[in-house]
Design a protein around this motif. Structure first.
Motif, short mmCIF file in Angstrom:
data_model
loop_
_atom_site.label_atom_id
_atom_site.label_comp_id
_atom_site.label_asym_id
_atom_site.label_seq_id
_atom_site.Cartn_x
_atom_site.Cartn_y
_atom_site.Cartn_z
N ILE A 178 -3.88 -1.12 -13.31
CA ILE A 178 -2.76 -1.67 -14.10
C ILE A 178 -3.01 -3.16 -14.36
O ILE A 178 -3.29 -3.92 -13.43
CB ILE A 178 -1.42 -1.51 -13.33
CG1 ILE A 178 -1.08 -0.04 -13.14
CG2 ILE A 178 -0.28 -2.27 -14.03
CD1 ILE A 178 0.05 0.20 -12.14
N LEU A 179 -2.91 -3.57 -15.62
CA LEU A 179 -3.05 -5.00 -15.96
C LEU A 179 -1.66 -5.60 -16.18
O LEU A 179 -0.92 -5.18 -17.06
CB LEU A 179 -3.93 -5.18 -17.20
CG LEU A 179 -4.05 -6.62 -17.73
CD1 LEU A 179 -4.61 -7.56 -16.65
CD2 LEU A 179 -4.93 -6.68 -18.97
N ASN A 180 -1.35 -6.59 -15.34
CA ASN A 180 -0.04 -7.26 -15.33
C ASN A 180 -0.27 -8.73 -15.69
O ASN A 180 -1.03 -9.41 -15.02
CB ASN A 180 0.53 -7.10 -13.91
CG ASN A 180 1.94 -7.65 -13.74
OD1 ASN A 180 2.50 -8.26 -14.66
ND2 ASN A 180 2.51 -7.44 -12.56
N ARG A 192 -0.02 -12.07 -27.47
CA ARG A 192 0.58 -10.78 -27.10
C ARG A 192 -0.41 -9.99 -26.25
O ARG A 192 -1.24 -9.23 -26.78
CB ARG A 192 0.96 -9.99 -28.34
CG ARG A 192 1.98 -10.73 -29.21
CD ARG A 192 2.96 -9.82 -29.87
NE ARG A 192 2.37 -8.65 -30.50
CZ ARG A 192 3.10 -7.66 -31.02
NH1 ARG A 192 4.42 -7.71 -30.96
NH2 ARG A 192 2.51 -6.64 -31.59
N PRO A 193 -0.32 -10.11 -24.92
CA PRO A 193 -1.30 -9.46 -24.04
C PRO A 193 -1.38 -7.94 -24.22
O PRO A 193 -2.44 -7.35 -24.01
CB PRO A 193 -0.81 -9.82 -22.63
CG PRO A 193 -0.01 -11.07 -22.82
CD PRO A 193 0.64 -10.93 -24.16
N ASP A 199 -0.79 -3.64 -19.46
CA ASP A 199 0.17 -2.56 -19.25
C ASP A 199 1.58 -3.10 -19.08
O ASP A 199 2.54 -2.48 -19.52
CB ASP A 199 -0.23 -1.75 -18.01
CG ASP A 199 -1.61 -1.13 -18.19
OD1 ASP A 199 -1.73 -0.23 -19.02
OD2 ASP A 199 -2.57 -1.58 -17.52
N ILE A 200 1.69 -4.23 -18.39
CA ILE A 200 2.99 -4.90 -18.30
C ILE A 200 2.82 -6.42 -18.46
O ILE A 200 1.76 -6.99 -18.16
CB ILE A 200 3.78 -4.59 -17.00
CG1 ILE A 200 2.89 -4.67 -15.77
CG2 ILE A 200 4.49 -3.29 -17.05
CD1 ILE A 200 3.67 -4.40 -14.50
N ILE A 220 10.52 -8.28 -17.53
CA ILE A 220 9.30 -7.48 -17.38
C ILE A 220 9.32 -6.50 -18.54
O ILE A 220 10.32 -5.80 -18.74
CB ILE A 220 9.33 -6.64 -16.07
CG1 ILE A 220 9.74 -7.52 -14.88
CG2 ILE A 220 8.00 -5.95 -15.83
CD1 ILE A 220 10.35 -6.72 -13.73
N VAL A 221 8.26 -6.44 -19.33
CA VAL A 221 8.19 -5.46 -20.42
C VAL A 221 6.84 -4.74 -20.35
O VAL A 221 5.89 -5.25 -19.76
CB VAL A 221 8.35 -6.11 -21.83
CG1 VAL A 221 9.70 -6.78 -21.98
CG2 VAL A 221 7.22 -7.09 -22.12
N GLY A 222 6.77 -3.55 -20.96
CA GLY A 222 5.48 -2.86 -20.97
C GLY A 222 5.60 -1.37 -21.15
O GLY A 222 6.56 -0.88 -21.77
N ARG A 223 4.63 -0.65 -20.56
CA ARG A 223 4.54 0.81 -20.68
C ARG A 223 5.78 1.48 -20.12
O ARG A 223 6.22 1.17 -19.00
CB ARG A 223 3.33 1.28 -19.88
CG ARG A 223 2.17 1.76 -20.72
CD ARG A 223 0.95 1.94 -19.85
NE ARG A 223 1.17 2.89 -18.77
CZ ARG A 223 0.31 3.06 -17.76
NH1 ARG A 223 -0.80 2.35 -17.70
NH2 ARG A 223 0.56 3.94 -16.81
N ALA A 224 6.34 2.43 -20.85
CA ALA A 224 7.61 3.05 -20.46
C ALA A 224 7.56 3.67 -19.06
O ALA A 224 8.51 3.54 -18.28
CB ALA A 224 8.00 4.10 -21.49
#
Ligand SMILES: *Cc1c(COP(=O)(O)O)cnc(C)c1O
Length: 393
Positions: A178-180, A192-193, A199-200, A220-224
């Motif tokens: 996971i890339l945070n 925009r990473p 991923d988040i 925190i935003v990202g993959r559902a």
């Protein structure tokens, strides 16, 4: 309109459903809980069959408006907003990692993040390897079979180092990690990473997102699928953002793009002025061609952002004198404000470290960090120049 709005327009136009008053600006929903017409509608809400609001620790209209705008800006599927940037970062770790897991973190992370990964997570059996941002071989060597997450900041604080997002996105995909990304310094209008494989994305909304030094917040935003885990963790542990802060921050997002454009323009001019100054050894700013990773900056950022740093000749003593000599620029422990802010990490935030420890995280004795505000840039440069003259040792 058939055309889908640009994320910048969405950050202005996304809004809660109008109330019976037909207001133009979103009202404040200062309510801890929400009522139900019947036992059946309440049951359906608790069963997640409908997404009605239940309790403001879980969701609230003001908070949702802020999250929806952030998702649009970052290109994310879902999100959750928190009371502070640190609660966003901590929750993203604790919700997704468990005992026995390992993470890789760039060595130059924000101070409290460093404390979490080196002091608190190890107590729960979650280990962390810190690697220098620029050393790609060290990243490869740090991967273990139990590595679950890579956590980075770019630009880094306070040295303004960059990590190649395209490279790290491919690196984490290849290893199934996971890339945070902490995108606080750049903001989604500059970088925009998720477009590069994150991923988040986590934020301290306290900084450029508020942009006026008023309220604390995080998101925190990202993959559902990952946000679902984070949502459940936060719903039960309670780091929720207050509706009032969400209202302030949502309003701020309407001007984020224009503000960052001016912050970046001012920062570039300040950086250029400092580069030729005799009292300055070096300047680091992503959009200065002298930045060692200028090509990476051009690839992944639309502007250099609002933060720059420089090394004042005369070391720590000159750095402290510089802060004392400033007339307009604020000396305060924040960044991302309309007002320009100067900081000298060696005598303040990092004064408890030894000189060697400071150097190991890139904090040289005369390092000054400037968060460039929205004042007329000539006034910012004039204040820095007069303070540099007075701080010669
Ligand atoms: C300020 C900051 C944080 C922490 O945010 P708070 O809102 O103060 O909790 C995290 N990361 C970075 C890069 C920051 O600058």
């Amino acid at each position: 309109m058939s055309q889908e709005l640009d994320p910048i327009s969405k950050a202005i136009r996304i809004q809660t459903k109008k109330s019976a008053q037909n207001e133009h600006s979103t009202p404040l929903y200062l309510t801890s809980s929400f009522t139900f017409e019947s036992a059946e509608t309440m049951r359906a809400a608790f069963a997640d069959e409908v997404d009605d609001n239940i309790y403001s620790r879980f969701s609230n209209p003001n908070v949702d408006e802020f999250i929806n705008k952030m998702c649009a800006l970052e290109g994310a599927e879902d999100g959750f907003a928190t009371a502070t940037g640190m609660s966003a970062i901590f929750s993203s770790f604790f919700a997704l990692l468990k005992q026995g897991d390992h993470m890789i973190c760039c060595s130059s992370v924000f101070g409290s993040t460093f404390t979490i990964v080196t002091k608190y997570l190890p107590r729960y059996g979650i280990t962390c390897t810190l690697v220098p941002a620029e050393d790609k071989d060290a990243w490869e060597a740090a991967v273990q079979p139990n590595t679950k997450m890579v956590y980075i900041e770019t630009p880094t604080n306070p040295q303004i180092g960059l990590i190649d997002l395209e490279w790290v996105g491919q690196f984490t995909k290849k290893h199934g990690i996971i890339l945070n990304v902490d995108n606080c310094f750049a903001t989604p209008v500059v970088q925009r990473p998720i477009d590069f494989g994150a991923d988040i994305v986590v934020h301290s909304a306290t900084k450029w997102i508020d942009g006026q030094g008023r309220v604390l917040g995080g998101v925190i935003v990202g993959r559902a699928d990952l946000i679902k885990e984070i949502y459940l963790y936060c719903r039960h542990t309670g780091p929720a953002m207050s509706p009032f802060n969400a209202w302030v921050l949502s309003k701020s997002l309407e001007t984020l793009d224009v503000r960052m454009e001016r912050h970046s323009k001012n920062a570039l001019k300040v950086a250029e002025a400092l580069e030729s100054h005799p009292s300055v050894s070096w300047v680091k700013y992503p959009f200065l061609p002298s930045h060692p990773q200028y090509e990476i900056a051009k690839k992944q950022m639309t502007s250099g952002g609002g933060v720059l740093c420089f090394e004042i000749k005369g070391g720590s003593a000159a750095g402290a004198k510089f802060l004392n000599a400033l007339e307009m620029i604020s000396v305060t422990a924040n960044l991302g404000d309309t007002r320009t802010i100067a900081a000298h990490p060696a005598s303040t935030t990092h004064s408890k470290l030894t000189e060697d420890e400071r150097l190991s995280v890139g904090i040289t004795p005369g390092l000054i960090r400037i968060s460039t505000g929205l004042e007329k840039v000539d006034d910012i440069i004039a204040d820095i120049q007069q303070a540099l003259e007075k701080s010669a040792v």
